[in-house]
Design a protein around this motif. Sequence first.
Motif, mmCIF file in Angstrom:
data_model
loop_
_atom_site.group_PDB
_atom_site.id
_atom_site.type_symbol
_atom_site.label_atom_id
_atom_site.label_comp_id
_atom_site.label_asym_id
_atom_site.label_seq_id
_atom_site.Cartn_x
_atom_site.Cartn_y
_atom_site.Cartn_z
ATOM 1 N N ALA A 151 -19.081 42.677 -28.691
ATOM 2 C CA ALA A 151 -19.679 41.688 -27.787
ATOM 3 C C ALA A 151 -18.993 41.810 -26.426
ATOM 4 O O ALA A 151 -17.768 41.853 -26.349
ATOM 5 C CB ALA A 151 -19.480 40.298 -28.355
ATOM 6 N N PRO A 152 -19.763 41.902 -25.347
ATOM 7 C CA PRO A 152 -19.147 42.040 -24.025
ATOM 8 C C PRO A 152 -18.594 40.696 -23.560
ATOM 9 O O PRO A 152 -19.212 39.658 -23.774
ATOM 10 C CB PRO A 152 -20.318 42.469 -23.144
ATOM 11 N N LYS A 153 -17.427 40.726 -22.937
ATOM 12 C CA LYS A 153 -16.885 39.477 -22.395
ATOM 13 C C LYS A 153 -17.597 39.148 -21.080
ATOM 14 O O LYS A 153 -18.203 40.011 -20.460
ATOM 15 C CB LYS A 153 -15.388 39.641 -22.137
ATOM 16 N N ILE A 154 -17.479 37.902 -20.697
ATOM 17 C CA ILE A 154 -18.132 37.456 -19.459
ATOM 18 C C ILE A 154 -17.075 37.390 -18.355
ATOM 19 O O ILE A 154 -16.001 36.828 -18.564
ATOM 20 C CB ILE A 154 -18.753 36.051 -19.659
ATOM 21 N N PRO A 155 -17.367 37.952 -17.182
ATOM 22 C CA PRO A 155 -16.394 37.869 -16.090
ATOM 23 C C PRO A 155 -16.403 36.481 -15.435
ATOM 24 O O PRO A 155 -17.065 36.265 -14.437
ATOM 25 C CB PRO A 155 -16.863 38.952 -15.108
ATOM 26 N N TYR A 156 -15.676 35.544 -16.063
ATOM 27 C CA TYR A 156 -15.611 34.190 -15.492
ATOM 28 C C TYR A 156 -14.776 34.197 -14.229
ATOM 29 O O TYR A 156 -14.009 35.127 -13.971
ATOM 30 C CB TYR A 156 -14.995 33.221 -16.514
ATOM 31 N N ARG A 157 -14.912 33.162 -13.434
ATOM 32 C CA ARG A 157 -14.092 32.962 -12.251
ATOM 33 C C ARG A 157 -13.549 31.538 -12.297
ATOM 34 O O ARG A 157 -14.096 30.687 -12.994
ATOM 35 C CB ARG A 157 -14.930 33.118 -10.966
ATOM 36 N N GLU A 158 -12.487 31.294 -11.510
ATOM 37 C CA GLU A 158 -11.957 29.938 -11.443
ATOM 38 C C GLU A 158 -11.956 29.480 -9.995
ATOM 39 O O GLU A 158 -11.776 30.291 -9.090
ATOM 40 C CB GLU A 158 -10.533 29.907 -12.004
ATOM 41 N N THR A 159 -12.162 28.189 -9.822
ATOM 42 C CA THR A 159 -12.072 27.643 -8.467
ATOM 43 C C THR A 159 -11.627 26.193 -8.543
ATOM 44 O O THR A 159 -11.353 25.684 -9.633
ATOM 45 C CB THR A 159 -13.392 27.806 -7.704
ATOM 46 N N ILE A 160 -11.549 25.538 -7.390
ATOM 47 C CA ILE A 160 -11.121 24.139 -7.368
ATOM 48 C C ILE A 160 -12.231 23.293 -6.777
ATOM 49 O O ILE A 160 -13.130 23.818 -6.113
ATOM 50 C CB ILE A 160 -9.836 23.977 -6.533
ATOM 51 N N THR A 161 -12.171 21.992 -7.028
ATOM 52 C CA THR A 161 -13.259 21.127 -6.564
ATOM 53 C C THR A 161 -12.791 20.057 -5.586
ATOM 54 O O THR A 161 -13.586 19.302 -5.059
ATOM 55 C CB THR A 161 -13.956 20.445 -7.758
ATOM 56 N N LYS A 162 -11.470 19.906 -5.430
ATOM 57 C CA LYS A 162 -11.001 18.909 -4.432
ATOM 58 C C LYS A 162 -9.688 19.370 -3.810
ATOM 59 O O LYS A 162 -9.057 20.315 -4.313
ATOM 60 C CB LYS A 162 -10.851 17.538 -5.086
ATOM 61 N N ALA A 163 -9.269 18.681 -2.774
ATOM 62 C CA ALA A 163 -8.041 19.065 -2.076
ATOM 63 C C ALA A 163 -6.815 18.583 -2.855
ATOM 64 O O ALA A 163 -6.879 17.576 -3.563
ATOM 65 C CB ALA A 163 -8.031 18.470 -0.675
#
Length: 718
Positions: free
Chosen positions: A469-481
């Motif tokens: 099963a291929p993995k998914i290239p997830y990303r991370e980010t932020i939503t507030k300061a």
Amino acid sequence: MKTYSTKQIKNIALLGNSGAGKTTLVEAMLFEGGVIDRRGDVDHKNTVSDFNQIEHENQTSMYSSVMYTECNDSKINILDVPGADDFVGGTVSSLHVADTGVILINAQNGVEVGTEIHSRWLEKLNKPAVIAVNKCDHDQANFDKAFESIKDSFGGDAVLAQYPVNAGPGFDSIVDIILFKMLKYTKDGGKPEITDIPDAEMERAEELRNELIEKAAENDEALMELFFENDGLTEEEMRSGITAGVIARGMFPIFCLSAKNNQGVGRFMEFLTNVAPSADELEAVKTTEGTEVKCDESGPTSVFVFKTSVESHIGEINFFKVMSGTLKEGDDLMNNTTRNKERLSQIFAPLGKNRTKVTSLAAGDIGCTVKMKNTKTNHSLSDPSVSHVFDKVPFPEPKFRTAIKPVSEGDEEKLGEALTRINQEDPTVDVEYSKELKQIILSGQGEYHLNIVKWHLDHEFKVETQFLAPKIPYRETITKAAQSDYRHKKQSGGAGQFGEVHMIIEPYSEGSEPKAMFKLNGKEYKMANRGVDTHNLSWGGKLEFVNCIVGGSIDARFLPAILKGIMEKLEEGPLTGSYARDIRVYVYDGKMHPVDSNEISFMLAGRNAFSQAFKVAGPKIMEPVYEVEVLVPADYMGDVMSDLQGRRAIVQGMASEKGFEKITAKVPLAEMNKYSTALSSLTSGRAMYSMKFDEYAQVPGEIQDELLKAYAAEQEEE
Ligand SMILES: Nc1nc2c(ncn2[C@@H]2O[C@H](COP(=O)(O)OP(=O)(O)OP(=O)(O)O)[C@@H](O)[C@H]2O)c(=O)[nH]1
Ligand SMILES: [Mg+2]
């Protein structure tokens, strides 16, 4: 073989659903042209066109092949393509160099999904087309029904140039509207007896002749006048009208055949030589720089390579179309794509896995050559006096992905080499070693397609592999300061380390401007913007670094170290170790030590301050979302829609298009696993789809929780 001039060369691609009889028709065309003296048969695995072992095993074409035949003092180059959409790569590259598409329709089934897919490609590439209804001899043949389905799909521009008098097991006669005669065949086909149209068919034949003439005149005003003046057109006039109509895609003349019994084939070839356009009759091809290149045999030579294949004993074979000039054996050309010189010491007219040596090929012709140093599919070569580069073959984006690994660990390198070779021969197979996912991701057009790739790895390259099963290239980010400071201090004998960094981070979005002030946890922070650096991250998205240092609290020379520390953390996001993106960092304060401060100290301080801030800035996981376009017959619309909804799809639009419903939706990649197989079983293979990367979007809360848990479990295991 003699050198044919541009006007005597017709390049046709045989198109249509799998099983329509394309490869069988090639046999009959080569036989009629005297190129072979015995017709092979798909069932006996001895056709010129299907020469690969895997094609024999499956009794179906999987790769395009190129042949020529001769008729009427003309040369017809035939590109036989696979009907199955999994192998669409060969279809698209063939169509790219063909001047006319011949759409073969199975008289048993009429228009099928493969017919639709190929006609869409023809439309997209703006290529003329003629239609031939094959298998008129079949006991299930139903010509009238097939014709109805053609009308539904192609509209009123599809007109009969022939019809079978007695489709079915006893099929032997065709009424030819252009010749206005009846063609009567023996069981073995070949040359027909040409007779007058019998009385019983006269009324229908006359009616069809009027329709055909009207259609032919529609695309040519002078012809229209002639038509009214003389109350009809001669055969010669009709031909020029049909050519004009075909070139303008305003007319799709229909013929009938039994490829298997070689009935109607010779006459169809004659029609192609008389009426199908030669390359110089079509709109001149433009280079990528917009220069028009006339298909003129006396101009400077240029060629475009549309296919590269590898044969044992011979090595690489490059198939090309002569775009202008006349190519002679021994010519030295410049590869304008790689800028290296190539000598074409021998040139050939391709004939399936064989080839016939020729001394020259005129503009418009299709040939092949061997032993080139560094030339592959999509390269443009020319006489050094010009430097034409032609548009590449518009191969479709991959729509099926899997992870692949060798069964024995020592085989990694061998697998890499094999996949590179496979990709050279079939550019619709995409291979990527993802450092991020720690997987080799293999992408292609469908599950069947990739299973065939695996077959080649097993049988030809002798590398045993397994799909995962291929993995998914997830990303991370932020939503507030969020704000944080970090002091890195180490004083253990010798030289010490000291660096302190204060920063605020906030979500970055395209077009947003850095702020001058933040109020966080009841405290105000003023940001004196002294310079902004925007970094495009190699994994997509951006990092914006804002220098807000006042009063020299941190020396400017330490800023690159702080940035480096942040970058390191971006490469391994704190949530799941995925890449982070779309963040703005303000470094606004800090402290130095007169002796102990150095780059390493500030790198570590920057990294840790960033990591701390990230964790309290509402961190979120993002996933890749694709724009998916599904074409489905109306009857299956409900099922396909509810399946899509189960895949977290956001439907963007629906429209009716030529008997199909078109659904456009945004679907997370994580939900598209094995979609081609699912869609096919949902619709009995009647639907088609394409997908392309659209954007990264935040995953829903419950999925984020699952991913966090899975990552924690993975970390524990390690
Ligand atoms: N009765 C009859 N059978 C035919 C005719 N033409 C082809 N066939 C049979 O139909 C089957 C499929 O023919 P192919 O020539 O492989 O069809 P294709 O269009 O090349 O199919 P793909 O390569 O899968 O796209 C074979 O069993 C042929 O013998 C015909 O005119 N009449
Ligand atoms: Mg075939």
